[in-house]
Design a protein around this motif. Structure first.
Motif, PDB file in Angstrom:
ATOM      1  N   VAL A   1       0.867  -1.182   0.000  1.00 26.20           N
ATOM      2  CA  VAL A   1       0.000   0.000   0.000  1.00 26.20           C
ATOM      3  C   VAL A   1       0.900   1.226   0.000  1.00 26.20           C
ATOM      4  CG1 VAL A   1      -1.685   1.308   1.348  1.00 26.20           C
ATOM      5  CG2 VAL A   1      -1.830  -1.183   1.279  1.00 26.20           C
ATOM      6  N   ASN A   2       0.623   2.158  -0.901  1.00 22.87           N
ATOM      7  CA  ASN A   2       1.423   3.381  -0.930  1.00 22.87           C
ATOM      8  C   ASN A   2       1.089   4.253   0.280  1.00 22.87           C
ATOM      9  OD1 ASN A   2       2.875   2.976  -3.340  1.00 22.87           O
ATOM     10  ND2 ASN A   2       1.033   3.495  -4.513  1.00 22.87           N
ATOM     11  N   VAL A   3       2.125   4.794   0.873  1.00 25.69           N
ATOM     12  CA  VAL A   3       1.926   5.650   2.046  1.00 25.69           C
ATOM     13  C   VAL A   3       2.516   7.025   1.732  1.00 25.69           C
ATOM     14  CG1 VAL A   3       2.422   5.935   4.501  1.00 25.69           C
ATOM     15  CG2 VAL A   3       2.130   3.646   3.551  1.00 25.69           C
ATOM     16  N   ASN A   4       1.723   8.060   1.996  1.00 24.06           N
ATOM     17  CA  ASN A   4       2.224   9.416   1.780  1.00 24.06           C
ATOM     18  C   ASN A   4       3.162   9.824   2.910  1.00 24.06           C
ATOM     19  OD1 ASN A   4       0.701   9.791  -0.568  1.00 24.06           O
ATOM     20  ND2 ASN A   4      -1.112  10.375   0.644  1.00 24.06           N
ATOM     21  N   ALA A   5       4.025  10.759   2.589  1.00 23.94           N
ATOM     22  CA  ALA A   5       4.954  11.250   3.612  1.00 23.94           C
ATOM     23  C   ALA A   5       4.177  11.915   4.737  1.00 23.94           C
ATOM     24  CB  ALA A   5       5.921  12.238   2.986  1.00 23.94           C
TER      25      ALA A   5
ATOM     26  N   ALA B   1       7.679   9.329   2.184  1.00 23.55           N
ATOM     27  CA  ALA B   1       6.688   8.521   1.469  1.00 23.55           C
ATOM     28  C   ALA B   1       7.305   7.141   1.202  1.00 23.55           C
ATOM     29  CB  ALA B   1       6.321   9.184   0.149  1.00 23.55           C
ATOM     30  N   GLY B   2       6.482   6.133   1.056  1.00 19.78           N
ATOM     31  CA  GLY B   2       6.997   4.790   0.793  1.00 19.78           C
ATOM     32  C   GLY B   2       5.875   3.818   0.583  1.00 19.78           C
ATOM     33  N   VAL B   3       6.213   2.546   0.730  1.00 18.16           N
ATOM     34  CA  VAL B   3       5.238   1.474   0.553  1.00 18.16           C
ATOM     35  C   VAL B   3       5.323   0.564   1.762  1.00 18.16           C
ATOM     36  CG1 VAL B   3       4.523  -0.476  -0.893  1.00 18.16           C
ATOM     37  CG2 VAL B   3       5.555   1.551  -1.949  1.00 18.16           C
ATOM     38  N   LYS B   4       4.175   0.254   2.313  1.00 15.87           N
ATOM     39  CA  LYS B   4       4.178  -0.716   3.400  1.00 15.87           C
ATOM     40  C   LYS B   4       3.048  -1.715   3.204  1.00 15.87           C
ATOM     41  CE  LYS B   4       1.399   1.520   6.988  1.00 15.87           C
ATOM     42  NZ  LYS B   4       1.422   2.013   8.391  1.00 15.87           N
ATOM     43  N   CYS B   5       3.113  -2.799   3.963  1.00 15.16           N
ATOM     44  CA  CYS B   5       2.092  -3.841   3.821  1.00 15.16           C
ATOM     45  C   CYS B   5       0.820  -3.391   4.530  1.00 15.16           C
ATOM     46  CB  CYS B   5       2.598  -5.151   4.401  1.00 15.16           C
ATOM     47  SG  CYS B   5       1.350  -6.453   4.355  1.00 15.16           S
TER      48      CYS B   5
ATOM     49  N   SER C   1       9.317  -0.420   1.245  1.00 15.37           N
ATOM     50  CA  SER C   1      10.331   0.491   0.718  1.00 15.37           C
ATOM     51  C   SER C   1      10.059   1.898   1.245  1.00 15.37           C
ATOM     52  CB  SER C   1      10.322   0.472  -0.819  1.00 15.37           C
ATOM     53  OG  SER C   1       9.113   1.027  -1.290  1.00 15.37           O
ATOM     54  N   GLY C   2      11.106   2.701   1.233  1.00 11.09           N
ATOM     55  CA  GLY C   2      10.978   4.092   1.664  1.00 11.09           C
ATOM     56  C   GLY C   2      10.600   4.210   3.134  1.00 11.09           C
ATOM     57  N   MET C   3       9.863   5.275   3.455  1.00 15.92           N
ATOM     58  CA  MET C   3       9.351   5.517   4.809  1.00 15.92           C
ATOM     59  C   MET C   3      10.431   5.748   5.856  1.00 15.92           C
ATOM     60  SD  MET C   3       5.856   3.316   5.109  1.00 15.92           S
ATOM     61  CE  MET C   3       5.414   4.323   6.512  1.00 15.92           C
ATOM     62  N   ALA C   4      11.550   6.353   5.409  1.00 18.69           N
ATOM     63  CA  ALA C   4      12.592   6.675   6.387  1.00 18.69           C
ATOM     64  C   ALA C   4      12.037   7.663   7.416  1.00 18.69           C
ATOM     65  CB  ALA C   4      13.792   7.296   5.682  1.00 18.69           C
ATOM     66  N   THR C   5      12.463   7.518   8.630  1.00 17.18           N
ATOM     67  CA  THR C   5      11.951   8.371   9.713  1.00 17.18           C
ATOM     68  C   THR C   5      12.449   9.805   9.576  1.00 17.18           C
ATOM     69  OG1 THR C   5      11.938   6.485  11.194  1.00 17.18           O
ATOM     70  CG2 THR C   5      11.897   8.660  12.221  1.00 17.18           C
ATOM     71  N   LYS C   6      11.517  10.719   9.782  1.00 14.90           N
ATOM     72  CA  LYS C   6      11.895  12.140   9.879  1.00 14.90           C
ATOM     73  C   LYS C   6      11.752  12.499  11.352  1.00 14.90           C
ATOM     74  CE  LYS C   6      10.318  13.920   5.390  1.00 14.90           C
ATOM     75  NZ  LYS C   6       9.319  14.829   4.770  1.00 14.90           N
TER      76      LYS C   6
END
Ligand SMILES: [Zn+2]
Ligand SMILES: [Zn+2]
Ligand SMILES: [Zn+2]
Ligand SMILES: [Zn+2]
Length: 212
Positions: free
Chosen positions: A118-122, A134-138, A146-151
């Motif tokens: 599922v695409n996740v917005n930042a 932003a990234g993709v998670k289950c 993928s993506g979703m590095a912590t800010k």
């Protein structure tokens, strides 16, 4: 001449002796009428050769038929079903194995877990909460694909001089008891009127800070 004649007689007698012996069933001329197995035979399987029992004479022991190997049987092939995979089970291709002996003739190839991407917005970080790229998670188990590095968050509110953070939080109001202690010494005077710290005057806050 006499000697040769004598030899001939001996030879003739010998032949006669052998012939008569055979006639009455002498040892060298056994008819092998009763037979028995040479050894224990066994049937072939798909994993092991078999062995014929062979045949020998029960009377004189002469082997009439040697024990011989029986070729292995073919495996009984059955399909190992493919595994579709899930959040917790890795996928696998279909394979083949023998249903009798279990020998795997075609090994399944292991794949990866199968998530539901599922695409996740930042999400921007706030003063107190981390955000992420932003990234993709289950969508099922939450695993980041993928993506979703912590800010990182800003490390707390910044009230500045007017007691109000740019995020809208006001000193004492939104923070409640969680951070009251940290603020006490520096800004205790401003807190006096708020509900959360109404019974804490500047002196008490200072003492609390020192105790910590
Ligand atoms: Zn015999
Ligand atoms: Zn087999
Ligand atoms: Zn998953
Ligand atoms: Zn803030």
């Amino acid at each position: 001449m006499k000697k040769i004649l004598f030899l001939m007689i001996v030879v003739a007698l010998s032949v006669l002796t052998l012939a008569s012996c055979a006639w009455i069933g002498g040892e060298n001329e056994c008819a092998h009428e009763v037979t028995m197995p040479v050894g224990a035979g066994k049937a072939a399987t798909c994993s092991e050769e078999g062995l014929t029992p062979g045949k020998k004479c029960a009377d004189c022991g002469t082997v009439i038929e040697e024990q011989t190997a029986i070729a292995k049987l073919d495996h009984t092939i059955e399909t190992i079903p493919a595994v579709e995979g899930s959040c917790t089970v890795k996928s696998k291709t279909a394979g083949e194995k023998c249903s009798v002996c279990g020998y795997v003739t075609k090994a399944p190839v292991e794949g990866d877990y199968k998530h539901n991407p599922v695409n996740v917005n930042a999400k921007e970080p706030t003063c107190t909460e981390d955000g992420y790229e932003a990234g993709v998670k289950c969508g099922d188990c939450g695993t980041v694909i993928s993506g979703m590095a912590t800010k990182p968050n800003k490390g707390g509110h910044d009230y500045g001089d007017n007691g109000k953070c740019e995020c809208g939080a006001t000193e004492g109001g939104n923070q409640g008891g969680n951070e009251g202690g940290n603020q006490g010494g520096n800004e205790g005077g401003n807190q006096g009127g708020s509900t959360e710290s109404g019974d804490q005057d500047g002196i008490m806050d200072t003492e609390w800070d020192e105790l910590k």
